[in-house]
Design a protein around this motif. Sequence first.
Motif, PDB file in Angstrom:
ATOM      1  N   GLN B 235       0.829  -1.213   0.000  1.00  0.00           N
ATOM      2  CA  GLN B 235       0.000   0.000   0.000  1.00  0.00           C
ATOM      3  C   GLN B 235       0.860   1.259   0.000  1.00  0.00           C
ATOM      4  O   GLN B 235       0.538   2.243  -0.657  1.00  0.00           O
ATOM      5  CB  GLN B 235      -0.904   0.003   1.216  1.00  0.00           C
ATOM      6  CG  GLN B 235      -2.052  -0.962   1.067  1.00  0.00           C
ATOM      7  CD  GLN B 235      -3.089  -0.725   2.128  1.00  0.00           C
ATOM      8  OE1 GLN B 235      -2.763  -0.569   3.291  1.00  0.00           O
ATOM      9  NE2 GLN B 235      -4.340  -0.702   1.739  1.00  0.00           N
ATOM     10  N   LEU B 236       1.964   1.187   0.747  1.00  0.00           N
ATOM     11  CA  LEU B 236       2.851   2.352   0.789  1.00  0.00           C
ATOM     12  C   LEU B 236       3.500   2.615  -0.569  1.00  0.00           C
ATOM     13  O   LEU B 236       3.761   3.753  -0.930  1.00  0.00           O
ATOM     14  CB  LEU B 236       3.948   2.141   1.846  1.00  0.00           C
ATOM     15  CG  LEU B 236       3.529   2.170   3.304  1.00  0.00           C
ATOM     16  CD1 LEU B 236       4.708   1.878   4.205  1.00  0.00           C
ATOM     17  CD2 LEU B 236       2.943   3.520   3.681  1.00  0.00           C
ATOM     18  N   TYR B 237       3.750   1.542  -1.310  1.00  0.00           N
ATOM     19  CA  TYR B 237       4.424   1.688  -2.607  1.00  0.00           C
ATOM     20  C   TYR B 237       3.455   1.905  -3.776  1.00  0.00           C
ATOM     21  O   TYR B 237       3.886   2.098  -4.899  1.00  0.00           O
ATOM     22  CB  TYR B 237       5.268   0.440  -2.902  1.00  0.00           C
ATOM     23  CG  TYR B 237       6.528   0.339  -2.066  1.00  0.00           C
ATOM     24  CD1 TYR B 237       7.112   1.477  -1.521  1.00  0.00           C
ATOM     25  CD2 TYR B 237       7.140  -0.886  -1.836  1.00  0.00           C
ATOM     26  CE1 TYR B 237       8.257   1.385  -0.751  1.00  0.00           C
ATOM     27  CE2 TYR B 237       8.296  -0.980  -1.067  1.00  0.00           C
ATOM     28  CZ  TYR B 237       8.844   0.162  -0.531  1.00  0.00           C
ATOM     29  OH  TYR B 237       9.981   0.073   0.213  1.00  0.00           O
ATOM     30  N   MET B 238       2.182   1.831  -3.499  1.00  0.00           N
ATOM     31  CA  MET B 238       1.189   1.832  -4.579  1.00  0.00           C
ATOM     32  C   MET B 238       1.290   3.069  -5.477  1.00  0.00           C
ATOM     33  O   MET B 238       1.168   2.972  -6.692  1.00  0.00           O
ATOM     34  CB  MET B 238      -0.209   1.728  -3.969  1.00  0.00           C
ATOM     35  CG  MET B 238      -1.263   1.265  -4.915  1.00  0.00           C
ATOM     36  SD  MET B 238      -0.985  -0.397  -5.448  1.00  0.00           S
ATOM     37  CE  MET B 238      -1.859  -1.325  -4.234  1.00  0.00           C
ATOM     38  N   ASP B 239       1.528   4.222  -4.907  1.00  0.00           N
ATOM     39  CA  ASP B 239       1.572   5.457  -5.701  1.00  0.00           C
ATOM     40  C   ASP B 239       2.876   5.632  -6.448  1.00  0.00           C
ATOM     41  O   ASP B 239       2.901   6.119  -7.571  1.00  0.00           O
ATOM     42  CB  ASP B 239       1.415   6.673  -4.778  1.00  0.00           C
ATOM     43  CG  ASP B 239      -0.023   6.908  -4.430  1.00  0.00           C
ATOM     44  OD1 ASP B 239      -0.875   6.250  -5.045  1.00  0.00           O
ATOM     45  OD2 ASP B 239      -0.295   7.732  -3.558  1.00  0.00           O
ATOM     46  N   SER B 240       3.962   5.258  -5.790  1.00  0.00           N
ATOM     47  CA  SER B 240       5.259   5.571  -6.386  1.00  0.00           C
ATOM     48  C   SER B 240       5.831   4.425  -7.204  1.00  0.00           C
ATOM     49  O   SER B 240       6.437   4.650  -8.244  1.00  0.00           O
ATOM     50  CB  SER B 240       6.240   5.964  -5.289  1.00  0.00           C
ATOM     51  OG  SER B 240       6.220   5.004  -4.267  1.00  0.00           O
ATOM     52  N   GLU B 241       5.659   3.192  -6.752  1.00  0.00           N
ATOM     53  CA  GLU B 241       6.225   2.048  -7.476  1.00  0.00           C
ATOM     54  C   GLU B 241       5.192   0.921  -7.597  1.00  0.00           C
ATOM     55  O   GLU B 241       5.261  -0.069  -6.867  1.00  0.00           O
ATOM     56  CB  GLU B 241       7.467   1.532  -6.750  1.00  0.00           C
ATOM     57  CG  GLU B 241       8.669   2.424  -6.915  1.00  0.00           C
ATOM     58  CD  GLU B 241       9.856   1.906  -6.137  1.00  0.00           C
ATOM     59  OE1 GLU B 241      10.687   1.212  -6.719  1.00  0.00           O
ATOM     60  OE2 GLU B 241       9.947   2.206  -4.945  1.00  0.00           O
ATOM     61  N   PRO B 242       4.264   1.059  -8.525  1.00  0.00           N
ATOM     62  CA  PRO B 242       3.222   0.032  -8.641  1.00  0.00           C
ATOM     63  C   PRO B 242       3.765  -1.365  -8.958  1.00  0.00           C
ATOM     64  O   PRO B 242       3.157  -2.351  -8.565  1.00  0.00           O
ATOM     65  CB  PRO B 242       2.350   0.548  -9.791  1.00  0.00           C
ATOM     66  CG  PRO B 242       2.618   1.987  -9.866  1.00  0.00           C
ATOM     67  CD  PRO B 242       4.038   2.174  -9.449  1.00  0.00           C
ATOM     68  N   VAL B 243       4.910  -1.433  -9.642  1.00  0.00           N
ATOM     69  CA  VAL B 243       5.452  -2.757  -9.982  1.00  0.00           C
ATOM     70  C   VAL B 243       5.867  -3.488  -8.697  1.00  0.00           C
ATOM     71  O   VAL B 243       5.558  -4.672  -8.510  1.00  0.00           O
ATOM     72  CB  VAL B 243       6.657  -2.613 -10.937  1.00  0.00           C
ATOM     73  CG1 VAL B 243       7.262  -3.966 -11.254  1.00  0.00           C
ATOM     74  CG2 VAL B 243       6.237  -1.916 -12.213  1.00  0.00           C
ATOM     75  N   LYS B 244       6.541  -2.749  -7.845  1.00  0.00           N
ATOM     76  CA  LYS B 244       6.960  -3.330  -6.565  1.00  0.00           C
ATOM     77  C   LYS B 244       5.724  -3.661  -5.720  1.00  0.00           C
ATOM     78  O   LYS B 244       5.672  -4.714  -5.085  1.00  0.00           O
ATOM     79  CB  LYS B 244       7.821  -2.300  -5.828  1.00  0.00           C
ATOM     80  CG  LYS B 244       8.955  -2.896  -5.049  1.00  0.00           C
ATOM     81  CD  LYS B 244       9.700  -1.811  -4.334  1.00  0.00           C
ATOM     82  CE  LYS B 244      11.124  -1.709  -4.782  1.00  0.00           C
ATOM     83  NZ  LYS B 244      11.884  -0.707  -4.019  1.00  0.00           N
TER      84      LYS B 244
END
Lengths: 404, 379
Positions: B235-244
């Motif tokens: 969830q934390l990475y959803m905006d910046s790194e969707p692949v991760k």
Amino acid sequence: MIRFRSVNVRSYSSLRKLATSSLVAVDSAKCFQQSLSDNSTLAKLAKAYKTGKFGVAASNTEMFDDLNSDRSLPLVRFPKLQVFEEVQNDPKVGDWRKPATKWFRLGKKLLKMYLNGIKDTWRVFYDSRKVLQKIGNSQSIITLTYRDLEFQEIQNRIKPGSPVRLAITRRELQEIYRRQELWKLPAFFVLLLIFEETLPVICFLVPSLVPWNCLTPGAYKKLSERRIVSQSLLPFYQLPTSSPSYTPPYALELSHTTDLLKRFKMLSKTKAYLYSWSENRTRLGELLAQFHQYLVLDDWLLLQSILNTDQKTILSEKELVNAILDRQLYRPGEDLNYLTSNEIGRKMLIWRLIVYWSFRFQGTAVTGGSKTFSELWGVNNIGVLNCPGTQQLIDESILSVIEG
Amino acid sequence: MYSCSKLSFKRLSSSLAFKRAPFYEVFPSKKLVNRLLFEMDSKLTFSKLYPVYESVYNSLDVGHTERCFPVSFKGEDVMMMKKVLEKLRHRTKSVNRNLRDLENELLENAAELGDNDAISVLSFNVITNSDKNTPEDVSHAQKLIKSLYQMHHPLTIKLTADFAFASEDFSNAEKYYKLFLDSEKDTYRAGEVNGQLGKISFKKPDLKEAEKYFLESIRLCPLEQVVQSYYHLAQLYMDSEPVKARCLMESAASEGFKESFQLLGFLEMNYFQNLQKALQWFKLGMELFDFECFIGYFDCCMKLKSFQKAKNCLKSMQKLSETNEVSKESFQIFVNSRHDQINSLALYSKNVVADTSLFLHADRTTTDSPIEKESRWNL
């Protein structure tokens, strides 16, 4: 908290549609006044520009502060006229040898510019390395900073009081972005040794070989012409009459993505060929998203300085030209260096930036709203990439409407 | 007298009704147990443990299981046997009644053999279920916890923090978790504690610190123990790194984490534009009656032009909304936002029988909705 945000507001939500900013109308003075009252960001920026809180520095001022990094950018004016005038007015030079001296001094000046450019490219690389060591590696620095920005904005919304501060300044961000120019130096140095005084001609013919800060205005125009061709590949260009819809990087055709990335200096020809051959959409999509994030960060840093600090925000001419180039806020055939050199042209470029920001950032935290950029537009929305925010770019006639 | 005889009859009948399955049927395979022992870095082997497990299991209904253990066995060895079963429960995500009883028995035996971890766990069990225990037991458990805490026993500190976390006393929970990390930094338990600290930072919110804790948590622990850390990090990475974020979310989904299905579905559908994959994620979510997954499935079908599937999905949603108030509200918003698409579905209907029957019974029905002009037959 995050879960709610991710499920209901973002682009991949299912029930509610994204609230998007509407295009700024500049067709008539009345429409523009209406836009000023509808779009608070536009009103704030217009006020900042008119009161001198935001502006562009006077010509020929080399700037090196938290916002500007002129050492990593090319010349705005070709020194020919200046050198010729100096020689013409120099009483020590006899009239009979003035024509030869003019060209000799111009050559010397250019050579000096190239040498300074090479030195500055090295300095930019060296200084930005220190910043990278402080924060992280160069591959993900933009993504890391973008994430940090999002985190801080969310935290600030829930617990107001702690101002959003990024770990890097705009100058550092720009220098990290431009540091790759160092790898052009070996080839450029070889060219300098081979062609010597005829190097400017080679630079004009093959500008992509030259480090960014060694470009002459002519070569710069040539590159800007090449870059603007890619504008037609951007999603917003397909729908010029309506507000852009959500478009992720993966929605573009593979060939379009590679073309765009090549133009944005995010991908070399060899890598582009390899990715296209292997159909590696993921890496290409990530790179395009990274370019989008770089622009958001750059915009945010400038807007933060204009709207949320007490000191004046003064962009250098070089940075103004580069900002317009990065965001493709110009038409084919326009010479950005020439436009910056005269007052009307400069005003036009500034207003283009103002309208572009007003469209993109209306309602976001940096302009006094409540949402982060991703919450407003969706995750990595390429649909708004380089969208000027108006139906047509501001020109002289529109400028007269805006300025009354 | 009457009640006493009634009680003994009940016990007799229940003991007759419940007969334990033979041990060899219940106990997991040698390969799996050996793997678990290897993961826990145990010096004990399957061949040594199997007879002990079997004898404890067989004596479950008899009582007096102390005699089952070899003389060389200490409390920590018995606790290791218990942990094998506990790990098995986590890994298979299923609870076998017999094995659970065996696990409890082992725990009590470990405590009797003087293992502090076991004493701590049992004491906290008494405190958390204080209404089911006598006041004497509760006060004794409190004394034991106090003395273990004074000894800086790590598990006691962790359980104290867990207790505070469950009571939503997050500042104390954070204090104790950090105290635990001072004594244990790179164990599985430390991984779990990092996950908990991540959740606390998430609530504050201090998202950068939360990210740091979740990363540490997934570095230290196997996936099945810290699924929530994967989910929150995604969830934390959803905006910046969707692949991760997709990778992390898929890991959470592989452990059957319900909330991850809808997010994966929307990510695949809207961001990565992989409709077939999105459809599969939504299907999984629909099996668990996640209403968002129904909506995603409908949208996916419309994009893939599978109108019959979309229509069936719409019917299911309608049924679901009739049973649940929250779903009802969501369904109303859904209908309003997809008004045009729902109307257009009628044009593509292949359900000839249903439409014809509707026409035939139209005069008999007293519904308020007239037959639409946009039906297949232009009625």
